[in-house]
Scaffold this active site. Sequence first.
Site, PDB file in Angstrom:
ATOM      1  N   SER A  54       0.657  -1.122  -0.044  1.00 45.46           N
ATOM      2  CA  SER A  54       0.068  -0.010  -0.025  1.00 45.46           C
ATOM      3  C   SER A  54       0.798   1.243  -0.039  1.00 45.46           C
ATOM      4  O   SER A  54       0.346   2.244  -0.599  1.00 45.46           O
ATOM      5  CB  SER A  54      -1.053  -0.090   1.217  1.00 45.46           C
ATOM      6  N   ASP A  76      10.656  -6.846  -0.350  1.00 42.10           N
ATOM      7  CA  ASP A  76      10.053  -7.574   0.761  1.00 42.10           C
ATOM      8  C   ASP A  76      10.173  -8.979   0.641  1.00 42.10           C
ATOM      9  O   ASP A  76      10.578  -9.537  -0.691  1.00 42.10           O
ATOM     10  CB  ASP A  76       8.435  -7.646   0.831  1.00 42.10           C
ATOM     11  N   ASP A  92      15.653 -10.140   1.228  1.00 46.27           N
ATOM     12  CA  ASP A  92      15.844 -10.085   2.631  1.00 46.27           C
ATOM     13  C   ASP A  92      16.569  -8.819   2.817  1.00 46.27           C
ATOM     14  O   ASP A  92      17.993  -8.882   2.132  1.00 46.27           O
ATOM     15  CB  ASP A  92      16.712 -10.980   3.144  1.00 46.27           C
ATOM     16  N   LYS A 157       7.986   2.890  10.980  1.00 53.66           N
ATOM     17  CA  LYS A 157       7.114   2.480  11.941  1.00 53.66           C
ATOM     18  C   LYS A 157       7.805   2.071  13.152  1.00 53.66           C
ATOM     19  O   LYS A 157       8.801   1.389  13.287  1.00 53.66           O
ATOM     20  CB  LYS A 157       5.960   1.496  11.663  1.00 53.66           C
TER      21      LYS A 157
END
Lengths: 287, 989
Positions: A54, A76, A92, A157
């Site tokens: 997203s 990813d 990775d 995050k």
Amino acid sequence: MGKCSKDKRDLYYRKAKEQGWRARSAFKLLQLDSEFHFLDNISRVVDLCAAPGSWSQVLSRRLASGPNAATIVSVDLQPIAPLPGVITLQADITHPSTLTNILKLFGGEPADFVCSDGAPDVTGLHDLDEYIQGQLILSALTLATSLLREGGTFVAKIFRGRDVDLLYSQLALLFDHVTCAKPRSSRASSLEAFVVCEGYRPRPGWQPESLQLKDTKVPQDLSIASMDQSERAIASFIACGDLSDYDADATYQLEQGVQAVSLDPVQKPTAPPYKTALEKKRAGTLR
Amino acid sequence: MVYGHEVDKKSLAFYGSVTSLAFAPKNLLLAGRGSVLSIYDWNSGELLKDIKLFKRNKIQGIAVGLSKILLWGAYSFGIINIPSLLDNFEFTELVMKDWLMAGHWGLDNRAYLVTAHNLLLQISIDCKQLEKVFSCGNECSLYSASVYSTSDDIYVAAGTVFGSIDIWSVNKREVISVLNGHEGSIFNVQFSKCGSKVVSCSDDRSIRVWDIDRETCLAVGWGHMARIWQLKFLENNIISTGEDNTARVWELKQGKLDCVQTWEGHTGRNVWSMAVNGLDETLIATGGADGRIRIWDLDEKPRFIENRRTTDFKSIETAIGKSCGSVKQFAAFNVTSYALSTTGGYILSYDAVNNSWDELFYNQSVVGFSLLKGWTDKPYIAVGDRFGRIYILSQERNSDVLVLEPPTDSCNKTVEMVTISKDNRLYLLVQYGNLQAPWSLFVLLEEKTGPVSLAYASTLESHATFPFSAAAINDSGLLVVGSRFGALAVYAIADDASSKKSVGCWRRIMSEDCITNVIVTHEEPDLTDVLITSRTGVYSVCSVVEEDKKVILQKIHLNRVAKGSIEGAIFIGGDLILWGFKNNYFFVWNESKQYEIMSEVCGGPHRFWHFSIRSLTKFAFLYTKSTALCFASPYSSMLQKYTTSLLQDGSHGREIRAISASSAKNDPDALLVASGSEDTCIRLTNVYNDGRIETLGIFRKHVSGIQELKWSDDGKYLFSSSAREEFVVWQVTIRRSIVYMYPIASAPIESDVPDLRVMDFFAKKVEIAEGVQFFIVTVYSDSTIKVWLFDTTEAKFTLKSAGRYKTCCIFKVSAIIDGENILLLTGGSDGYITCWNLGPIMESVLTQNLDCLPFPEQSWSIRAHQSSIKSMEIMRTEKAIIISGGDDNSVSVIDVNGASCAEQQQKLASAHASTVSSLMVLNDHTILSAAVDQRVRFWSFDESRSKLILERDEYTTVSDTGCISFGWAGDRRVLVIGGAGLAIWNLDM
């Protein structure tokens, strides 16, 4: 995002489907950018821990078209469904070859912007969860320090738990400005927030190894005093998103008739590891 | 508390996740509870010692060696000598740079630790230095690890975040085996005894057993409903515990992993820790997020039940030598001897100890009719027949039979009997087939010698649609009868043969379902409390009050068991024991201590059954299953290896979201605290000033996680709120040391949006008419504000006004009251504090006007925070001051100048490193703040400048810190901190 009753509960969840986002977290990046404008005038962008994609979608819609289209690389371990103008790498982020591969895609030029919306499998043991999340950020940061140009931006995050102040002080050694930002689309009841690190400029003498915990030097001073001296700092806090934006904690009464319509997911949810267990549970063979 | 690390006098106790467990020699069980190590004698059930070992980190693991114990958690570790475990030992907390995942004692008597990046650390023999670091070359992130030593090598099993298990050799410093098959992170991995196999679990919720050398999966086990956290590989079994709150026993046979036992002994979510006793591997200890420690015996299959006997009806007929038909009802003479009725008209006696049968009685009039009842612990039974006659039989064969005739000829058959025994009196209440006929009450006298005799027979006027099902009698002859349709009737029984009318009858006490038991719990002149249970799983306490020659019923308590129906109840040693059925099994449950005493898979409630219980170790369950009779009872010789299966009690099993201390007390030495959690329960707990807690009750009423809880000023009412628009008013009754709570009313629900949360509320007692009224304001997640008048006598909400702030969520509400002036303050997720003048509404309330008035315009609004306001308190000095805490880490101080304006005096932008979730006014000059950064800060308030000054900064073990409250426990003030666990501090340090 599946097709479920969450539609009725979470407004951002529904809005994401309506606007074609793969996950509601797209709004978090949009709201962060509306405050910091870090997506303006950039040409080389890396999205780490990108699946289901997203944030890459936001980057694609904002940066992938036009005469000055940016090069966007999304990384990813899980596969990411293709997006216009986005190069996806299934790799990775801790592996050295990943760095080489990204730089190759940028033609050897450094990146302007590196972001990560990754989160671990949350167990409920808060200390462990915060540690693992910290490790994920350090892995992303390690890669970012080798990718970013001076003055570049890093967004990730975080969980605002007991040792978040240690993380802030580490980041402060690398960036001019470190801010803790919370978009309105992130619930106040969740520990989640984002660090926005602007102006990549490592202090003189800073070593990339200092981010590593894998210290193999022996013998070692094991006294707790060495731990206590760790620097702690509090990053300034900024709430992002317009006050007139929807509020993730609020309950919205849907307009009449809207509720009956269940929207199809933009993208089928990725198969979770416990898929087989769920199937057995539904079939009644798990007891 | 004894402190190993440093003097930390403020902390009295922590009740949260039990993160580690280990058995040690001499019947010791060690438990990591936060940063405190608790040492128990599991045999006696005693807590021997609490020692705080780590400064901040929680004890996540314990490895018991031959002479030393290794403990670790997060970055910390330390070592204790076993012989000094119960003495005042020295303990040094040592720290590593990386997180520690596993600990191990090598055959060389050295301690080894595995880091979260797959390094094996060797600690020097004096336990002071890191001696060596081993790596296999792959330093990837781990979620779990374990170590195995042989005489010439050490092996590490590394559970990676990528779903593989890497086994590496320390000598070779390389991976020797990679086990692939799981999906998701590996949460646990353990070696088998011989070291050739490992067992593992992952995010995929399966358990897998692997052959290391051949790199193959030998078996997969499914069963856990959520993630699995702990595993142990025993000689014959595998034990697992997980997020679904269960511990499971698995058997590995012929390539199959079968779950053979499931233990449900914790509440909430997550069984975090587990240990197996070293020698015979029959005792398992489990520790949960609920703070509980349970002991399980692997040998009991299933738990407690040793005697299980199934006898086919045919073989009973063979034993009797008559064809008596199939077995119907049972009555008990005592726990091991019974009377049974058969379809053929026979009453048989059954001795469960010798498994012997005998014919007791036969009568043509009971053929195909089998109504049978006994009295608790009396050697008599009553048999009802087709003509309304009752035969009283004694346990002795061939003894005289007492025949009780119905009061009139038109009574028809006996339909139901209820028995009560009191001293030497046996009461028998009989209902007949003719519903117009009165009920019979027979009072029998038990003589020292000889048969039972009839003292007198009288009749009770029956009620329409009142098939009775249970009854109890108090010391002064008040008979309380419950019906199959949930009604109660009360009769005053004088010792004579006259016919009696009921003095009161009330319908639908809890529901229209059968009342299964009535127990008198308390008696004083003109007042009797009875506990009644219902088949719906609800139980209630009602007071029968005689007032001016009238009898009234007051409901003072209502609660629901966590599972199933309630078929019976008894108090044993002060504990309420309930039994009933859930799905296909029968259970016996200690409601006071919240644990299962026994369960038996019998096929469900649709069968004849009887349960007798005399003590927590003496009980029996008798039931029919198709054409057989089954008898299940606990260990006859009580070979139990330990005194209690609940070694440590705890608190909520999920995050605590609200805490409120009451001004009322049921124990002068304790602080009465209500707590509400995401587990949807409200707990009442007594907190003592030495840190002890005692659970008084767990109330299940809300269907979603509790948002807020507050007591009325006098402690006579409790208010609670949650999602689904739930706002509940509880009436509190303190009877001696028991605290009862009855949910007298819930606010009307107007929306069908399940997510609509009552975020906070304000309740103030107002004096307008007789009885007690409250002025209540509730605020909602959709920005709604509602003003109510609540009348406790009529249990009625009247909506006085409703308005809306904006569209954002309102987190907090409070009010400043000066006489009849009332200024309402709301704090929203937009960071604004807004003032509303509710004076006109209050005035209308005080004049007993019930009209709904328009909601006022806002008086002022001030931006106190950048984002959500998570805490807000009013401080009254000469003026009113608002102190608020936000999601933006800040604390703000605002001077209120009535309804006209307000001014922000101070903004502490970085008051904490994270969300300021709770604030508390300790006194006129001290404020406490608690935040998610696990810190509690003490601020002094400078009134002249309206400024806060930081005085003290303390760390709390409670993560996800969410709420605080304080009050007096005996002669000390205690602070209660809630979040992921509950911490008790001494405030007067």
